[in-house]
Design an enzyme around this catalytic site. Structure first.
Site, mmCIF file in Angstrom:
data_model
loop_
_atom_site.group_PDB
_atom_site.id
_atom_site.type_symbol
_atom_site.label_atom_id
_atom_site.label_comp_id
_atom_site.label_asym_id
_atom_site.label_seq_id
_atom_site.Cartn_x
_atom_site.Cartn_y
_atom_site.Cartn_z
ATOM 1 N N ASP A 2 1.236 -8.630 2.704
ATOM 2 C CA ASP A 2 -0.061 -8.622 3.372
ATOM 3 C C ASP A 2 -0.925 -9.609 2.587
ATOM 4 O O ASP A 2 -1.418 -9.301 1.511
ATOM 5 C CB ASP A 2 -0.660 -7.214 3.335
ATOM 6 C CG ASP A 2 -2.053 -7.155 3.958
ATOM 7 O OD1 ASP A 2 -2.569 -8.213 4.363
ATOM 8 O OD2 ASP A 2 -2.629 -6.047 4.004
ATOM 9 N N GLU A 24 0.833 -1.212 0.000
ATOM 10 C CA GLU A 24 0.000 0.000 0.000
ATOM 11 C C GLU A 24 0.869 1.266 0.000
ATOM 12 O O GLU A 24 0.726 2.152 0.841
ATOM 13 C CB GLU A 24 -0.972 0.012 1.184
ATOM 14 C CG GLU A 24 -2.133 -0.961 1.012
ATOM 15 C CD GLU A 24 -3.291 -0.681 1.946
ATOM 16 O OE1 GLU A 24 -3.446 0.470 2.399
ATOM 17 O OE2 GLU A 24 -4.054 -1.626 2.225
ATOM 18 N N ASN A 78 -3.720 -10.984 3.616
ATOM 19 C CA ASN A 78 -5.148 -10.901 3.967
ATOM 20 C C ASN A 78 -5.721 -12.277 4.279
ATOM 21 O O ASN A 78 -6.864 -12.594 3.920
ATOM 22 C CB ASN A 78 -5.935 -10.231 2.827
ATOM 23 C CG ASN A 78 -5.885 -8.713 2.919
ATOM 24 O OD1 ASN A 78 -6.138 -8.136 3.972
ATOM 25 N ND2 ASN A 78 -5.522 -8.074 1.823
#
Length: 577
Positions: free
Chosen positions: A472, A325, A474
């Protein structure tokens, strides 16, 4: 008058040839007293630029390299005459008597004591060490001198947080450049220093400066001189837009920094994986009112969060940093300047259809980048033959297939080589899988594509190299992505988004079961409505995560003391060969 000036100019270069140290020193002092005329001239480019200051005005000329130098000198002379004419007209309009008509300014170029012929081409005439005469003024010509093409200070300055200027230099080396930091004197708070601007006090000489609490309310000035070895170019002077503000006090990462005061020593390698929360998501109404309503609005602002992120990352003294991100502007304008100052180079992979992506940084004293093998997973699935079996199985459910192909999820792959042992390589992978809580089936397919791609990269580019896989994902520890090497066809993740998108297939991993170097902490993501382990580094030392009390001091993350809704994973790995 000009004949005498010509004679003095002719004498100057010959002084440099004298064997007398005293004469040589005097000549160098004469050169140093001259202002610079900076010329940028590169082979293959049609134009050159000439920059110098005259009567307080900055002159910047763009001329053809193949033009005769006499035309440039005449243009400078005519420009001076026009300026003098305008000044006389202005005096007359104000009712003042204009002075006597000034003689046309003599503009000449000399090299090695001889006047350069007007017919000489610009590309050859403007040599380093030439002297430009403009009337009574002389300029030392610096051809392709080290020059800052970008020089900016960050907008937000916080006490206790590093100030990292954004700098780009041409014809120079940032590691050679010189820096002087000055603090604005608050009236009647400090005495003037001899030989220095009375409004500023020198406080530092490093590329990065950390303001203290005593600096709150003061602006900062940075004087930076571009250099390439001993060769210098024109200095830049930068003044901060605002004054230093108070920092947040204790941050969630401060105690962690106690474990990373020193960098990892060979054969250990320190690794960080961190989702830093993209600004494009932090500034949405959903984030402000639903996801992070407990977070003070100013603490969600990019400038504020970047101060915290840069301090946190710098304090880990890491050798490899994988970030998710990352806004493209944040990478270029903030992270690269800051981490470059701390010895790291970085590469960026934008997520298609988005304004954020993945960034991998590596310590240049330990690693060199050999190659990159980034892919967008949906494109790889449909275009790369190694995924044909998976694509065929997936085609049995067109709804799920379409959902997967709409995703812009990317995989960043960098092959690094250990500079202390050429030939020893490591494959560093970095990703951010699909976010939706009911997207377990999508993530399984994405992980299948990812592992197949990584297997081929290692086998073709870096045989037997270890895989360092950060991101990440998730995915919680009980998800299919972290089961054994085979995801069975009846695994719950295959029907995570309902019967319409349910899929029943056996998924084989291209690798043995991956092990998280940081284990399975209680959570790496802590927001108001969810906390769980989503981030992994696939050990010499695992840096403890912040305590639950530290994480929840301001209810949840992000907060005034923590810049993201995720927590960085930090560990030291050790070479086994």
């Amino acid at each position: 008058m000009f004949n005498r000036l010509h004679a003095s100019l002719s004498l100057f270069p010959r002084l440099l040839l004298s064997s007398s140290p005293r004469t040589l020193t005097g000549a160098c002092r004469l050169l140093c007293r001259m202002e610079a005329a900076v010329v940028r001239c590169l082979p293959g480019e049609p134009k050159l630029t000439i920059s110098f200051c005259l009567d307080g005005s900055h002159k910047h000329m763009l001329r053809d390299q193949g033009e005769a130098v006499g035309k440039v000198l005449a243009r400078i002379s005519n420009s001076i005459a026009k300026s003098q004419g305008k000044a006389k007209k202005s005096k007359k309009n104000r009712g003042q008597q204009p002075g006597e008509a000034a003689e046309p300014a003599v503009v000449k170029l000399f090299y090695d004591g001889d006047e350069v012929p007007d017919t000489a081409l610009n590309s050859e005439a403007w040599r380093d060490g030439s002297v430009l005469q403009v009337g009574d003024l002389r300029y030392s010509v610096q051809r392709n001198a080290p020059t800052f093409t970008t020089a900016e200070l960050p907008v937000s300055l916080l006490a206790g947080f590093p100030v990292c200027p954004k700098l780009e230099v041409e014809f120079g080396n940032l590691q050679d450049c010189e820096f002087t930091w000055l603090k604005e004197n608050i009236p009647d708070s400090s005495p003037k220093i001899s030989g220095q601007d009375g409004g500023w006090t020198q406080v530092g000489r490093e590329r990065v400066h950390v303001p203290s609490n005593q600096d709150i309310g003061c602006r900062f000035k940075l004087i930076c001189t571009p250099k390439d070895g001993s060769r210098s170019g024109p200095a830049k002077e930068l003044v901060s837009v605002g004054a230093v503000e108070a920092g947040p006090g204790v941050c969630t990462f401060d105690n962690r920094h106690a474990y990373t005061v020193r960098g990892a020593e060979w054969p250990a390698v320190r690794v960080v994986s961190y989702n830093i929360l993209a600004d494009v998501y932090a500034q949405t109404d959903l984030s402000k009112t639903v996801l992070y309503p407990y977070c003070a609005p100013y603490a969600l602002q990019l400038d504020y969060r970047q101060n915290l992120i840069k301090k946190e990352l710098a304090g880990y003294n890491a050798d490899i940093i994988c970030l998710q991100e990352v806004d493209k502007g944040v990478f270029v304008d903030s992270l690269v300047p800051a981490l470059d100052a701390f010895g790291l180079d970085g590469v960026f992979r934008i997520k298609e259809k988005q304004h954020e992506g993945l960034a991998t940084f590596y310590r240049r004293s330990k690693f060199r980048l050999l190659s990159r093998h980034d892919v967008m997973l949906s494109e790889a699935l449909t275009s790369d033959p190694i995924h044909s079996d998976l694509l065929e199985k997936l085609s049995a459910n067109s709804v799920l297939k379409d959902r997967i192909l709409q995703r812009s999820t990317s995989l960043q792959v960098s092959v690094l080589e250990d500079v202390s042992k050429p030939g020893r390589k490591v494959c560093v992978a970095n990703t951010h899988l699909y976010w939706h809580p009911k997207g377990g089936n999508v993530r399984l397919v994405q992980m299948g594509v990812t592992l197949q791609h990584l297997r081929r990269v290692i086998s073709e580019v870096a045989p037997e190299a270890p895989l360092l896989f950060c991101g990440d994902f998730n995915s919680t520890p009980n998800s299919g992505n972290f089961s054994e090497a085979v995801v069975p066809q009846h695994h719950a993740d295959w029907s995570s988004s309902g019967l319409e998108e349910a899929c029943s297939m056996e998924l084989l991993s291209a690798f043995p079961p991956l092990l998280s170097a940081c284990g399975q902490p209680a959570y790496t993501n802590y927001v108001g409505g969810f906390h769980g382990c989503l981030d992994y580094v696939f050990v010499e030392q695992v840096i403890p995560l912040p305590s639950h009390q530290e994480v929840t001091t301001y209810e949840a993350l992000p907060s005034v003391a923590h810049p993201s809704d995720h927590i960085a994973l930090v560990c030291d790995l050790r070479w086994n060969f």
